[in-house]
Design a protein around this motif. Structure first.
Motif, PDB file in Angstrom:
ATOM      1  N   GLY A 251       0.842  -1.188   0.000  1.00  0.00           N
ATOM      2  CA  GLY A 251       0.000   0.000   0.000  1.00  0.00           C
ATOM      3  C   GLY A 251       0.879   1.240   0.000  1.00  0.00           C
ATOM      4  O   GLY A 251       2.032   1.198   0.450  1.00  0.00           O
ATOM      5  N   ASN A 252       0.352   2.341  -0.526  1.00  0.00           N
ATOM      6  CA  ASN A 252       1.157   3.563  -0.539  1.00  0.00           C
ATOM      7  C   ASN A 252       0.353   4.789  -0.095  1.00  0.00           C
ATOM      8  O   ASN A 252       0.504   5.879  -0.619  1.00  0.00           O
ATOM      9  CB  ASN A 252       1.800   3.796  -1.916  1.00  0.00           C
ATOM     10  CG  ASN A 252       0.770   3.891  -3.032  1.00  0.00           C
ATOM     11  OD1 ASN A 252      -0.423   3.963  -2.787  1.00  0.00           O
ATOM     12  ND2 ASN A 252       1.242   3.892  -4.273  1.00  0.00           N
ATOM     13  N   GLY A 253      -0.493   4.549   0.928  1.00  0.00           N
ATOM     14  CA  GLY A 253      -1.209   5.665   1.529  1.00  0.00           C
ATOM     15  C   GLY A 253      -0.493   6.163   2.769  1.00  0.00           C
ATOM     16  O   GLY A 253       0.628   5.737   3.082  1.00  0.00           O
ATOM     17  N   ASN A 254      -1.134   7.056   3.497  1.00  0.00           N
ATOM     18  CA  ASN A 254      -0.517   7.619   4.695  1.00  0.00           C
ATOM     19  C   ASN A 254      -0.264   6.566   5.770  1.00  0.00           C
ATOM     20  O   ASN A 254       0.740   6.625   6.489  1.00  0.00           O
ATOM     21  CB  ASN A 254      -1.400   8.732   5.265  1.00  0.00           C
ATOM     22  CG  ASN A 254      -1.332   9.996   4.433  1.00  0.00           C
ATOM     23  OD1 ASN A 254      -0.411  10.188   3.639  1.00  0.00           O
ATOM     24  ND2 ASN A 254      -2.308  10.870   4.614  1.00  0.00           N
ATOM     25  N   VAL A 255      -1.163   5.591   5.892  1.00  0.00           N
ATOM     26  CA  VAL A 255      -0.978   4.540   6.887  1.00  0.00           C
ATOM     27  C   VAL A 255       0.259   3.706   6.550  1.00  0.00           C
ATOM     28  O   VAL A 255       1.031   3.333   7.430  1.00  0.00           O
ATOM     29  CB  VAL A 255      -2.235   3.660   6.986  1.00  0.00           C
ATOM     30  CG1 VAL A 255      -1.977   2.435   7.852  1.00  0.00           C
ATOM     31  CG2 VAL A 255      -3.389   4.461   7.550  1.00  0.00           C
ATOM     32  N   ALA A 256       0.457   3.442   5.260  1.00  0.00           N
ATOM     33  CA  ALA A 256       1.635   2.681   4.841  1.00  0.00           C
ATOM     34  C   ALA A 256       2.915   3.432   5.204  1.00  0.00           C
ATOM     35  O   ALA A 256       3.889   2.844   5.700  1.00  0.00           O
ATOM     36  CB  ALA A 256       1.585   2.425   3.332  1.00  0.00           C
ATOM     37  N   LEU A 257       2.931   4.741   4.961  1.00  0.00           N
ATOM     38  CA  LEU A 257       4.127   5.520   5.293  1.00  0.00           C
ATOM     39  C   LEU A 257       4.313   5.639   6.802  1.00  0.00           C
ATOM     40  O   LEU A 257       5.448   5.701   7.284  1.00  0.00           O
ATOM     41  CB  LEU A 257       4.052   6.905   4.655  1.00  0.00           C
ATOM     42  CG  LEU A 257       4.085   6.959   3.120  1.00  0.00           C
ATOM     43  CD1 LEU A 257       4.480   8.360   2.653  1.00  0.00           C
ATOM     44  CD2 LEU A 257       5.020   5.925   2.520  1.00  0.00           C
ATOM     45  N   ASP A 258       3.213   5.676   7.547  1.00  0.00           N
ATOM     46  CA  ASP A 258       3.324   5.651   9.012  1.00  0.00           C
ATOM     47  C   ASP A 258       4.046   4.386   9.459  1.00  0.00           C
ATOM     48  O   ASP A 258       4.963   4.428  10.290  1.00  0.00           O
ATOM     49  CB  ASP A 258       1.937   5.689   9.662  1.00  0.00           C
ATOM     50  CG  ASP A 258       1.367   7.093   9.763  1.00  0.00           C
ATOM     51  OD1 ASP A 258       2.123   8.067   9.580  1.00  0.00           O
ATOM     52  OD2 ASP A 258       0.154   7.219  10.028  1.00  0.00           O
ATOM     53  N   ALA A 259       3.614   3.237   8.933  1.00  0.00           N
ATOM     54  CA  ALA A 259       4.226   1.967   9.316  1.00  0.00           C
ATOM     55  C   ALA A 259       5.702   1.944   8.929  1.00  0.00           C
ATOM     56  O   ALA A 259       6.558   1.528   9.726  1.00  0.00           O
ATOM     57  CB  ALA A 259       3.481   0.806   8.659  1.00  0.00           C
ATOM     58  N   ALA A 260       6.010   2.394   7.723  1.00  0.00           N
ATOM     59  CA  ALA A 260       7.407   2.411   7.276  1.00  0.00           C
ATOM     60  C   ALA A 260       8.252   3.329   8.153  1.00  0.00           C
ATOM     61  O   ALA A 260       9.390   3.012   8.508  1.00  0.00           O
ATOM     62  CB  ALA A 260       7.476   2.867   5.815  1.00  0.00           C
ATOM     63  N   ARG A 261       7.690   4.484   8.501  1.00  0.00           N
ATOM     64  CA  ARG A 261       8.442   5.449   9.313  1.00  0.00           C
ATOM     65  C   ARG A 261       8.692   4.909  10.724  1.00  0.00           C
ATOM     66  O   ARG A 261       9.783   5.047  11.279  1.00  0.00           O
ATOM     67  CB  ARG A 261       7.679   6.775   9.384  1.00  0.00           C
ATOM     68  CG  ARG A 261       8.486   7.931   9.946  1.00  0.00           C
ATOM     69  CD  ARG A 261       7.697   9.220   9.953  1.00  0.00           C
ATOM     70  NE  ARG A 261       6.546   9.164  10.847  1.00  0.00           N
ATOM     71  CZ  ARG A 261       5.292   9.030  10.439  1.00  0.00           C
ATOM     72  NH1 ARG A 261       5.003   8.932   9.153  1.00  0.00           N
ATOM     73  NH2 ARG A 261       4.301   8.983  11.325  1.00  0.00           N
ATOM     74  N   LEU A 262       7.665   4.276  11.316  1.00  0.00           N
ATOM     75  CA  LEU A 262       7.826   3.735  12.666  1.00  0.00           C
ATOM     76  C   LEU A 262       8.834   2.591  12.697  1.00  0.00           C
ATOM     77  O   LEU A 262       9.569   2.431  13.670  1.00  0.00           O
ATOM     78  CB  LEU A 262       6.477   3.273  13.207  1.00  0.00           C
ATOM     79  CG  LEU A 262       5.678   4.274  14.041  1.00  0.00           C
ATOM     80  CD1 LEU A 262       6.344   4.521  15.390  1.00  0.00           C
ATOM     81  CD2 LEU A 262       5.486   5.590  13.311  1.00  0.00           C
ATOM     82  N   LEU A 263       8.874   1.788  11.626  1.00  0.00           N
ATOM     83  CA  LEU A 263       9.799   0.655  11.584  1.00  0.00           C
ATOM     84  C   LEU A 263      11.253   1.093  11.396  1.00  0.00           C
ATOM     85  O   LEU A 263      12.169   0.349  11.736  1.00  0.00           O
ATOM     86  CB  LEU A 263       9.403  -0.298  10.455  1.00  0.00           C
ATOM     87  CG  LEU A 263       8.161  -1.154  10.708  1.00  0.00           C
ATOM     88  CD1 LEU A 263       7.718  -1.841   9.426  1.00  0.00           C
ATOM     89  CD2 LEU A 263       8.428  -2.191  11.800  1.00  0.00           C
ATOM     90  N   THR A 264      11.458   2.285  10.836  1.00  0.00           N
ATOM     91  CA  THR A 264      12.822   2.727  10.539  1.00  0.00           C
ATOM     92  C   THR A 264      13.307   3.857  11.435  1.00  0.00           C
ATOM     93  O   THR A 264      14.495   4.170  11.442  1.00  0.00           O
ATOM     94  CB  THR A 264      12.916   3.202   9.077  1.00  0.00           C
ATOM     95  OG1 THR A 264      11.915   4.203   8.830  1.00  0.00           O
ATOM     96  CG2 THR A 264      12.711   2.052   8.108  1.00  0.00           C
ATOM     97  N   GLN A 265      12.415   4.452  12.184  1.00  0.00           N
ATOM     98  CA  GLN A 265      12.796   5.588  13.016  1.00  0.00           C
ATOM     99  C   GLN A 265      13.668   5.139  14.194  1.00  0.00           C
ATOM    100  O   GLN A 265      13.365   4.137  14.850  1.00  0.00           O
ATOM    101  CB  GLN A 265      11.539   6.295  13.545  1.00  0.00           C
ATOM    102  CG  GLN A 265      11.826   7.603  14.222  1.00  0.00           C
ATOM    103  CD  GLN A 265      10.580   8.464  14.365  1.00  0.00           C
ATOM    104  OE1 GLN A 265      10.637   9.517  14.974  1.00  0.00           O
ATOM    105  NE2 GLN A 265       9.459   8.025  13.814  1.00  0.00           N
ATOM    106  N   PRO A 266      14.740   5.851  14.497  1.00  0.00           N
ATOM    107  CA  PRO A 266      15.576   5.489  15.654  1.00  0.00           C
ATOM    108  C   PRO A 266      14.746   5.454  16.938  1.00  0.00           C
ATOM    109  O   PRO A 266      13.909   6.327  17.180  1.00  0.00           O
ATOM    110  CB  PRO A 266      16.615   6.621  15.694  1.00  0.00           C
ATOM    111  CG  PRO A 266      16.681   7.133  14.287  1.00  0.00           C
ATOM    112  CD  PRO A 266      15.283   6.999  13.753  1.00  0.00           C
ATOM    113  N   THR A 267      14.975   4.443  17.754  1.00  0.00           N
ATOM    114  CA  THR A 267      14.185   4.301  18.978  1.00  0.00           C
ATOM    115  C   THR A 267      14.488   5.405  19.981  1.00  0.00           C
ATOM    116  O   THR A 267      13.686   5.648  20.885  1.00  0.00           O
ATOM    117  CB  THR A 267      14.426   2.931  19.625  1.00  0.00           C
ATOM    118  OG1 THR A 267      15.840   2.735  19.805  1.00  0.00           O
ATOM    119  CG2 THR A 267      13.875   1.817  18.748  1.00  0.00           C
TER     120      THR A 267
END
Length: 366
Positions: A251-267
């Protein structure tokens, strides 16, 4: 100088009626209002009064002199909207004064659900003299997707919850939390004691892709994953396997980018957000090094907003890579009716290609 609406815009439109020169668009009632990514301030007519910034419930409106480096591009985003939608003979918004018909001066309305749509409805109804509202919510908490759907690093967007809390504190609004319709009370009972019932319980099931392997271990829905990292009580005990090096988001909506951002964002950054303790602990031991976002359609028709793409492109220690060939479609020819989409596409192309040039091109990446 002008004020600028940034990524946190929630389309609440509280800023629109307080603008003395009507420079914020689209407005409620405009054809574009229901589909717009955000609201925009016309820099050529803004008089720098600041009324909009005071009215904004999520602190999304910033003076251009105070824009952070990650917000700087919103100056052009606001201006570009009015290039595509030039203002013509803007009329002041009419002042609506709602009243009940004289024969009916005591109207009781039940609302099932306590998410944004329910609370906006409660807010509008409870402003009418003679109306009382009863809210029935199956979870122990109000705010719905504002609490459990908005990404935890979008703290400004969650500020709309303060507006909802003021609605919940009104004397003619009564809330019953942890009460489920169908388990603790029936629809018939609600109808018996109220003049009207509004069903605003949201979507409780996922849309399935209908492809082989969808039900295998490791394949989860966005609703499950987002509810988990936001601490929804129904998913508090869930576990997600983040040990592998690659995650795929379909998917390439806002929810998809949210998931991608959370998975890659430094903890180290996530720990400063409202992410659940359980999810944060899991992400601290995550083995994910790459997230692949797969969209059925090309970037011209991607469903994410420009603001969400900017947020992903500004992540520290993260390379955003795409395939430049995706942006060389010779069939994409802007027309008058698609000028706004063309402007959005050009900006998104620039964001992605600039990020790719910084990191080097990866074949087939997204």
């Amino acid at each position: 100088m002008t004020f600028v609406i940034t990524q946190a815009c929630c389309d609440d439109a509280s800023c629109v009626p307080v603008c003395p020169v009507q420079c914020i668009h689209p407005r409620p009632g405009d054809p574009e209002f229901t589909t717009t990514e955000q609201l925009y301030i016309d820099p050529s007519t803004c008089i720098d009064c600041g009324n909009c910034a005071f009215a904004c419930p999520v602190e999304a409106i910033v003076h251009e002199a105070d824009l952070s480096p990650s917000q700087a591009e919103f100056r052009a985003i606001n201006a570009d909207y009015f290039t595509a939608h030039p203002l013509k003979d803007v009329q002041p918004l009419p002042i609506e004064r709602r009243r009940l018909p004289q024969p009916q001066q005591n109207l009781k309305v039940a609302i099932v659900g306590a998410g944004p749509s329910a609370l906006y409805a409660a807010g509008q109804l409870s402003e009418i003299p003679g109306v009382s509202v009863t809210i029935v919510e199956k979870t122990p908490m109000a705010h719905g997707l504002v609490r459990t759907g908005v990404a935890p690093d979008h703290d400004q967007t969650k500020l709309i919850g303060d507006t909802f809390d003021r609605v919940l504190r009104r004397p003619n609004v009564t809330s019953y939390l942890n009460v489920e319709v169908g388990r603790d009370i029936s629809v018939e009972e609600l109808q018996r004691h109220h003049h009207a019932v509004i069903w605003a319980a949201g979507a409780s099931e996922d849309r399935r892709l209908g492809i082989p392997g969808e039900g295998l271990a490791g394949s989860v829905t966005a609703r499950e994953f987002i509810s988990w990292y936001n601490g929804h009580p129904d998913y508090a005990e869930h576990e997600f396997n983040l040990s592998g090096p690659t995650a795929v988001v379909i998917g390439n909506g806002n929810v998809a980018l949210d998931a991608a951002r959370l998975l890659t964002q430094p903890t180290t950054l996530l720990s400063k957000t409202s992410i659940s303790d359980r999810a944060l602990a899991s992400m601290r031991t995550s083995g994910i090094e790459e997230v692949i976002v797969i969209g059925r359609r090309g970037p011209a028709d991607a469903a994410y907003s420009t603001a969400e793409l900017l947020a992903l492109s500004h992540l520290p220690q993260v390379d955003l890579v795409t395939n430049p060939a995706d942006f060389s479609d010779p069939e994409y020819k802007p027309t008058t009716s698609r000028i706004a989409q063309a402007a959005d596409f050009a900006r998104r192309r620039a964001i992605l290609l600039q990020a790719t040039r910084r990191t080097g091109t990866a074949p087939g990446g997204s």
